[in-house]
Scaffold this motif. Sequence first.
Motif, short mmCIF file in Angstrom:
data_model
loop_
_atom_site.label_atom_id
_atom_site.label_comp_id
_atom_site.label_asym_id
_atom_site.label_seq_id
_atom_site.Cartn_x
_atom_site.Cartn_y
_atom_site.Cartn_z
N HIS A 198 -7.56 8.13 -3.19
CA HIS A 198 -6.10 8.24 -3.07
C HIS A 198 -5.60 7.37 -1.91
N ALA A 199 -6.34 7.40 -0.80
CA ALA A 199 -5.93 6.60 0.37
C ALA A 199 -5.95 5.11 0.02
N TYR A 200 -6.97 4.65 -0.73
CA TYR A 200 -7.00 3.24 -1.15
C TYR A 200 -5.74 2.90 -1.92
N SER A 201 -5.33 3.80 -2.84
CA SER A 201 -4.17 3.49 -3.67
C SER A 201 -2.90 3.42 -2.82
N LEU A 202 -2.80 4.26 -1.79
CA LEU A 202 -1.63 4.24 -0.92
C LEU A 202 -1.59 2.95 -0.08
N VAL A 203 -2.75 2.56 0.47
CA VAL A 203 -2.81 1.36 1.31
C VAL A 203 -2.40 0.13 0.50
N HIS A 204 -2.89 0.03 -0.74
CA HIS A 204 -2.52 -1.12 -1.57
C HIS A 204 -1.07 -1.02 -2.07
N ASP A 205 -0.63 0.19 -2.44
CA ASP A 205 0.75 0.35 -2.93
C ASP A 205 1.77 0.00 -1.85
N ASP A 206 1.41 0.20 -0.59
CA ASP A 206 2.35 -0.06 0.50
C ASP A 206 2.47 -1.55 0.83
N LEU A 207 1.58 -2.39 0.29
CA LEU A 207 1.59 -3.83 0.60
C LEU A 207 2.96 -4.46 0.29
N PRO A 208 3.32 -5.51 1.02
CA PRO A 208 4.59 -6.19 0.78
C PRO A 208 4.77 -6.63 -0.68
N CYS A 209 3.70 -7.07 -1.35
CA CYS A 209 3.83 -7.53 -2.74
C CYS A 209 3.93 -6.37 -3.72
N MET A 210 3.72 -5.14 -3.25
CA MET A 210 3.83 -3.96 -4.12
C MET A 210 5.11 -3.21 -3.72
N ASP A 211 4.99 -2.01 -3.14
CA ASP A 211 6.19 -1.24 -2.79
C ASP A 211 6.81 -1.64 -1.46
N ASP A 212 6.07 -2.43 -0.66
CA ASP A 212 6.57 -2.93 0.62
C ASP A 212 7.09 -1.82 1.52
N ASP A 213 6.21 -0.91 1.88
CA ASP A 213 6.59 0.20 2.74
C ASP A 213 6.03 0.03 4.15
N ASP A 214 6.85 0.36 5.15
CA ASP A 214 6.45 0.22 6.55
C ASP A 214 5.87 1.50 7.13
N MET A 215 6.22 2.64 6.51
CA MET A 215 5.79 3.93 7.06
C MET A 215 5.09 4.75 5.99
N ARG A 216 4.09 5.50 6.43
CA ARG A 216 3.32 6.36 5.51
C ARG A 216 2.78 7.51 6.35
N ARG A 217 3.04 8.72 5.90
CA ARG A 217 2.57 9.89 6.64
C ARG A 217 3.03 9.84 8.11
N GLY A 218 4.24 9.31 8.29
CA GLY A 218 4.81 9.29 9.63
C GLY A 218 4.23 8.25 10.57
N GLN A 219 3.42 7.33 10.01
CA GLN A 219 2.78 6.30 10.84
C GLN A 219 3.03 4.94 10.21
N PRO A 220 2.89 3.86 11.00
CA PRO A 220 2.99 2.52 10.40
C PRO A 220 1.92 2.35 9.32
N THR A 221 2.27 1.68 8.23
CA THR A 221 1.29 1.43 7.17
C THR A 221 0.24 0.44 7.68
N VAL A 222 -0.89 0.34 6.97
CA VAL A 222 -2.03 -0.45 7.46
C VAL A 222 -1.65 -1.92 7.69
N HIS A 223 -0.88 -2.49 6.76
CA HIS A 223 -0.54 -3.91 6.93
C HIS A 223 0.47 -4.12 8.05
N LYS A 224 1.24 -3.07 8.41
CA LYS A 224 2.15 -3.18 9.56
C LYS A 224 1.36 -3.06 10.86
N ARG A 225 0.44 -2.10 10.90
CA ARG A 225 -0.33 -1.84 12.12
C ARG A 225 -1.32 -2.98 12.38
N TRP A 226 -1.99 -3.47 11.32
CA TRP A 226 -2.90 -4.61 11.45
C TRP A 226 -2.29 -5.78 10.69
N ASP A 227 -2.83 -6.15 9.55
CA ASP A 227 -2.23 -7.24 8.77
C ASP A 227 -2.57 -7.05 7.30
#
Lengths: 257, 257
Positions: free
Chosen positions: A41-70
């Motif tokens: 489930h976590a894999y699907s969230l990390v990929h879904d949050d990517l800019p080319c997918m849902d482009d989300d900056d926040m997840r579970r109250g924290q920066p998404t992986v691509h925002k926090r790292w790249d």
Amino acid sequence: MAHATNGGKRLRGFLVLESARLHHIPALQAVWPATAIEALHAYSLVHDDLPCMDDDDMRRGQPTVHKRWDEATAVLAGDALQTLAFELVCRPEASADAGVRSALALSLAQASGAKGMVLGQALDMAAETAGAPLGLEEITALQRGKTGALIEWSATAGARMAGADTGPLETYARALGLAFQIADDLLDVTGDSATVGKAVGKDAAAGKATFVSLLGVEAARARAQALVDEACDSLAGYGTAADDLKDTARFVVTRAH
Amino acid sequence: MAHATNGGKRLRGFLVLESARLHHIPALQAVWPATAIEALHAYSLVHDDLPCMDDDDMRRGQPTVHKRWDEATAVLAGDALQTLAFELVCRPEASADAGVRSALALSLAQASGAKGMVLGQALDMAAETAGAPLGLEEITALQRGKTGALIEWSATAGARMAGADTGPLETYARALGLAFQIADDLLDVTGDSATVGKAVGKDAAAGKATFVSLLGVEAARARAQALVDEACDSLAGYGTAADDLKDTARFVVTRAH
């Protein structure tokens, strides 16, 4: 006990543990597929949050992986989390019976792949560029893949590990999965982002059809409640041992995040 | 027979089929893990070609997935290809023995995950932003993950399916994998993109350390040849039955694409 799902965030792992308990599978075994489904489930969230997918900056109250790292880190972390899920269900600790381990891995692959979760996600992406909003049947099919397939896998895992009939838990999971999605759509309309832990109002802003946009808030609430009743009824054969699963179904439609 | 690998492009599936043949595993069974490893390798290529990773426009002489379609499709297609790989090794057709199926899935997860292929890819990304180019030991560790782990899984799959000793094929695969990477580095320097089917000269342009930049063209060629000899020697116990695997090792260092 429904609070153990932490606002739906650990719902899948919780369902694995509860369905295992119902079938007298030791928790020390069940924790392996429970952890596996959380990794998947976590894999699907990390990929879904990517800019080319849902482009989300926040997840579970924290920066998404691509925002926090790249983005590269997010792609690789998601890839490795998917791999980890299959490693965890195949570890000897999950079951001494190799037939159980390979059945867990095969069913997990079928639930999460191109005919399951990834199909649901692809349908969701396609809907965004479609000429007309989806209808109720199409939204239901999309949900069945995107969130339903993994919820069903989780709720039936214990029966699968015990070699028992997965039928009642399948019925439970299908109703629960649909209720969960309707509740999610309701939160997108009625929740605030600080409580929900991610952006809200995105679906309406994007003109996306949801259960709420198609049914209206009140009818959507009623439908979710009817599904919860159906989910609870399906577990009658388990008696009071299934009380926690019933509580979870009730909690899903009343949660605030 | 080495041509069956089609310039190294189907090397991993070919190694599965050959190692299975060596251990008298029927081809109708071996084709499942062979297809699985090609799906898994394809997933890694689709994701590696993404703009946030290696940013490649061409692969196998065709536009990459994100060029032909879009980035979201490439992320999802890669995700689904990874899932498919685990489905294929867990299908009953791969082996009647569930112990074999779960062993194939577990070893595939370990070879391709955060301690295998994904680690190699992450080290490769990190090297691009590192202050100093990598040394020979670091490049070798990177290669062991990035390409070596899957080549080793492939070459040992047949022995694993037969419950036989994987030792000789492990030695073969480690030498072959390293020789393959050195040959790839040589092609990046000496090949042309039309023949190779993807961009060349990228490593030198990026100032990346490779076996060729560290050893020079001639010493790299000699090292690859020594590794091929080592790979062939390790298969002595199989007699002439392993001739195709030996031919493959020889072909890998002479290929033009």
